[in-house]
Motif scaffolding. Structure first.
Motif, PDB file in Angstrom:
ATOM      1  N   CYS A 156       6.730   5.150   0.348  1.00  0.00           N
ATOM      2  CA  CYS A 156       8.215   4.486   0.808  1.00  0.00           C
ATOM      3  C   CYS A 156       7.824   3.271   1.324  1.00  0.00           C
ATOM      4  CB  CYS A 156       8.892   5.391   1.408  1.00  0.00           C
ATOM      5  SG  CYS A 156       9.427   6.361   3.340  1.00  0.00           S
ATOM      6  N   ILE A 157       9.210   2.590   0.420  1.00  0.00           N
ATOM      7  CA  ILE A 157       9.702   0.767   0.389  1.00  0.00           C
ATOM      8  C   ILE A 157      10.972   0.369   0.385  1.00  0.00           C
ATOM      9  CG2 ILE A 157       9.101   0.336  -1.690  1.00  0.00           C
ATOM     10  CD1 ILE A 157       6.951  -2.155  -0.047  1.00  0.00           C
ATOM     11  N   ARG A 158      11.119  -0.322   0.998  1.00  0.00           N
ATOM     12  CA  ARG A 158      12.524  -1.292   0.364  1.00  0.00           C
ATOM     13  C   ARG A 158      12.335  -2.364  -0.534  1.00  0.00           C
ATOM     14  NH1 ARG A 158      13.835  -4.733   5.931  1.00  0.00           N
ATOM     15  NH2 ARG A 158      15.758  -4.801   4.749  1.00  0.00           N
ATOM     16  N   ASP A 159      13.650  -3.159  -0.752  1.00  0.00           N
ATOM     17  CA  ASP A 159      14.087  -3.394  -2.233  1.00  0.00           C
ATOM     18  C   ASP A 159      12.308  -4.547  -2.154  1.00  0.00           C
ATOM     19  OD1 ASP A 159      14.359  -5.475  -4.432  1.00  0.00           O
ATOM     20  OD2 ASP A 159      16.447  -4.619  -3.578  1.00  0.00           O
ATOM     21  N   TRP A 184      -1.776  -5.104  -8.442  1.00  0.00           N
ATOM     22  CA  TRP A 184      -1.746  -4.117  -7.284  1.00  0.00           C
ATOM     23  C   TRP A 184      -0.351  -3.609  -7.267  1.00  0.00           C
ATOM     24  CZ3 TRP A 184       0.958  -5.974  -3.246  1.00  0.00           C
ATOM     25  CH2 TRP A 184       0.778  -5.323  -1.980  1.00  0.00           C
ATOM     26  N   LEU A 185       0.095  -4.795  -7.331  1.00  0.00           N
ATOM     27  CA  LEU A 185       1.767  -4.402  -7.190  1.00  0.00           C
ATOM     28  C   LEU A 185       2.083  -2.969  -8.481  1.00  0.00           C
ATOM     29  CD1 LEU A 185       3.932  -7.648  -7.427  1.00  0.00           C
ATOM     30  CD2 LEU A 185       3.771  -5.833  -5.671  1.00  0.00           C
ATOM     31  N   THR A 186       1.618  -2.683  -9.511  1.00  0.00           N
ATOM     32  CA  THR A 186       1.405  -1.563 -10.330  1.00  0.00           C
ATOM     33  C   THR A 186       0.804  -0.498  -9.643  1.00  0.00           C
ATOM     34  OG1 THR A 186       1.638  -3.950 -12.289  1.00  0.00           O
ATOM     35  CG2 THR A 186       0.825  -1.705 -12.782  1.00  0.00           C
ATOM     36  N   GLY A 187      -0.099  -0.642  -8.964  1.00  0.00           N
ATOM     37  CA  GLY A 187      -1.214   0.019  -8.176  1.00  0.00           C
ATOM     38  C   GLY A 187      -0.036   0.805  -7.310  1.00  0.00           C
ATOM     39  N   LEU A 188       0.599  -0.149  -6.393  1.00  0.00           N
ATOM     40  CA  LEU A 188       1.365   0.067  -5.230  1.00  0.00           C
ATOM     41  C   LEU A 188       2.382   0.896  -5.980  1.00  0.00           C
ATOM     42  CD1 LEU A 188       2.790   0.182  -2.368  1.00  0.00           C
ATOM     43  CD2 LEU A 188       3.449  -2.476  -2.811  1.00  0.00           C
ATOM     44  N   ASP A 335       9.274  -8.732 -10.415  1.00  0.00           N
ATOM     45  CA  ASP A 335       9.939  -8.100 -12.376  1.00  0.00           C
ATOM     46  C   ASP A 335       9.723  -7.581 -13.391  1.00  0.00           C
ATOM     47  OD1 ASP A 335      12.502  -8.681 -10.704  1.00  0.00           O
ATOM     48  OD2 ASP A 335      13.102 -10.497 -11.184  1.00  0.00           O
ATOM     49  N   LYS A 336       8.678  -8.489 -12.813  1.00  0.00           N
ATOM     50  CA  LYS A 336       7.624  -8.517 -14.636  1.00  0.00           C
ATOM     51  C   LYS A 336       7.566  -6.743 -14.237  1.00  0.00           C
ATOM     52  CE  LYS A 336       3.005  -9.709 -16.995  1.00  0.00           C
ATOM     53  NZ  LYS A 336       1.480 -11.536 -16.526  1.00  0.00           N
ATOM     54  N   VAL A 337       6.555  -5.930 -13.343  1.00  0.00           N
ATOM     55  CA  VAL A 337       5.663  -4.564 -13.098  1.00  0.00           C
ATOM     56  C   VAL A 337       6.766  -3.736 -12.680  1.00  0.00           C
ATOM     57  CG1 VAL A 337       3.726  -5.858 -12.301  1.00  0.00           C
ATOM     58  CG2 VAL A 337       5.075  -3.993 -10.721  1.00  0.00           C
ATOM     59  N   ALA A 338       8.386  -4.371 -12.927  1.00  0.00           N
ATOM     60  CA  ALA A 338       9.352  -3.262 -12.974  1.00  0.00           C
ATOM     61  C   ALA A 338       9.652  -2.922 -11.503  1.00  0.00           C
ATOM     62  CB  ALA A 338       9.830  -2.704 -13.960  1.00  0.00           C
ATOM     63  N   PHE A 339       8.768  -3.084 -10.168  1.00  0.00           N
ATOM     64  CA  PHE A 339       8.632  -2.355  -8.862  1.00  0.00           C
ATOM     65  C   PHE A 339      10.197  -1.972  -8.500  1.00  0.00           C
ATOM     66  CE2 PHE A 339       8.477  -2.576  -4.463  1.00  0.00           C
ATOM     67  CZ  PHE A 339       7.038  -1.954  -4.319  1.00  0.00           C
ATOM     68  N   PRO A 343       7.824   4.618  -9.160  1.00  0.00           N
ATOM     69  CA  PRO A 343       6.568   5.291 -10.154  1.00  0.00           C
ATOM     70  C   PRO A 343       7.513   5.324 -11.829  1.00  0.00           C
ATOM     71  CG  PRO A 343       7.591   6.819  -8.700  1.00  0.00           C
ATOM     72  CD  PRO A 343       8.664   5.296  -8.370  1.00  0.00           C
ATOM     73  N   SER A 344       6.364   5.234 -12.494  1.00  0.00           N
ATOM     74  CA  SER A 344       6.226   5.876 -13.570  1.00  0.00           C
ATOM     75  C   SER A 344       6.446   7.567 -14.142  1.00  0.00           C
ATOM     76  CB  SER A 344       4.728   5.070 -13.890  1.00  0.00           C
ATOM     77  OG  SER A 344       5.372   3.266 -14.794  1.00  0.00           O
ATOM     78  N   LYS A 345       7.164   7.327 -14.439  1.00  0.00           N
ATOM     79  CA  LYS A 345       6.921   9.202 -15.239  1.00  0.00           C
ATOM     80  C   LYS A 345       5.470   9.348 -15.209  1.00  0.00           C
ATOM     81  CE  LYS A 345      11.650   9.345 -14.759  1.00  0.00           C
ATOM     82  NZ  LYS A 345      11.827  10.050 -12.662  1.00  0.00           N
TER      83      LYS A 345
END
Length: 345
Positions: A156-159, A184-188, A335-339, A343-345
């Motif tokens: 879990c993480i903040r904005d 890495w951001l996508t994986g996180l 923004d690009k990875v929609a962080f 998580p993706s469904k």
């Protein structure tokens, strides 16, 4: 805090009027640091010098306010809470250099000073991993590992756009490049238990509740939770977690900084420089570090006993100026990875 801010602003309005900006034996401080956190420092400075301190606390818009005040701004010293706001002050052209000051330069390492002497770090905090004492056996971790699928649904993480996270993401770009950091951001993101939400303290609460096993947070929040008499439930949140210092075996843990700068049109410049020299001193850094549970920047200075209890930190030696120049790109990647969509469904 809103009530504190309102009373503070009302109480010092006269002190910050243009006509009284310059006053013998006074210094005007515009601060992103909360008044109660810096009061012990300023009281000690006044006790030692006789110089009165006037503090204007703002939770946002400091640069914009000084710009609007223009050449008649009463601001002498700016105190900030992270590299983003230090950089904003420099980029916003509301500060001036302090070059060749032997006292400041002696006590603050070059990696925690602006290359143009526009700002100076005072204390640091690590961006660490909070881990469940019950469910996480390991005591070592890396930032890179946070994208490992073994943590799927457990982080879990903040904005992602919060300044504390952007600074870490910018450091990943500095170390690995943008392409790696995007992956890495996508994986996180895909390892998150939910959409980014809350603040650093609430991540510890979520770990205690079993909603996630690990999170990112600043070291000083652990100390604040451990000693919070006004909200004793936070002590239980702190008891539920252990602090892991990422990358301790290689480059070190990412650190951010609280810092100071001399306002561009400081009307009380001599007093402002005296304050800045005091804030850089070992005495002031000890008070500051113990009050807000951060690490003093002076080489050899000891952190508080509570901070020591977290374990030993090996700070990443990457200059914060290198981190700061990647902040915009880090924000774009979030923004690009929609962080922040989680998580993706």
């Amino acid at each position: 805090m809103n009530c504190v801010k309102t009373v503070l602003l009302a109480g010092i309005a006269a002190a910050f009027s243009v006509s009284t900006a310059m006053a013998d034996g006074e210094v005007n401080i515009y601060s992103y640091r909360q008044p109660e956190l810096i009061k012990p420092l300023l009281d000690r400075f006044t006790q030692g010098t006789g110089i009165k301190t006037n503090v204007l606390f703002l939770d946002k818009g400091l640069v914009e306010r000084i710009k609007a005040e223009g050449a008649n701004s009463p601001a002498d010293v700016i105190l900030t809470v992270d590299i983003q706001r230090l950089t904003e002050a420099k980029d916003g052209d509301v500060v001036q250099p302090v070059s060749g000051n032997a006292v400041i330069n002696k006590d603050i390492p070059a990696s925690l000073r602006d290359t143009d002497n526009m700002w100076f770090g005072l204390t640091t905090r690590g961006r660490v991993v909070y881990a469940s004492k019950e469910r996480v056996a390991q005591n070592e971790i890396t930032y890179e590992e946070l994208a490992d699928p073994k943590w799927k649904g457990k982080i879990c993480i903040r904005d992602g756009q919060h300044a504390y996270n952007l600074a870490l993401f910018a450091s990943m770009i500095a170390h690995h490049g943008a392409d790696y950091t995007e992956k890495w951001l996508t994986g996180l993101k895909n390892n998150l238990a939910r959409k980014p939400d809350g603040n650093d303290r609430s991540q510890a609460k979520s770990i205690m509740a079993g909603e996630c096993d690990i999170s990112l947070g600043n070291t000083y929040y652990v100390g604040l939770m451990m000693t919070n008499e006004k909200a004793p439930e936070e002590k239980e949140w702190a008891k539920a977690i252990k602090v892991l210092f990422p990358n301790a075996a290689d480059r070190g843990t990412h650190v951010n900084v609280s810092g100071m700068a001399l306002a561009k049109n400081a009307p009380n410049k001599e007093n402002a420089l005296k304050l800045m020299e005091f804030l850089a001193s070992g005495e002031a850094q000890k008070i500051y570090a113990e009050k807000v549970f951060e690490y003093p920047v002076m080489p050899g200075a000891e952190p508080s006993a509570i901070v020591k209890s977290f374990g030993t930190i090996k700070p990443d030696s990457l200059p914060l100026t290198d981190v700061a120049k990647h902040r915009k790109q880090a924000s774009e990647l979030v923004d690009k990875v929609a962080f922040n969509e989680g998580p993706s469904k």
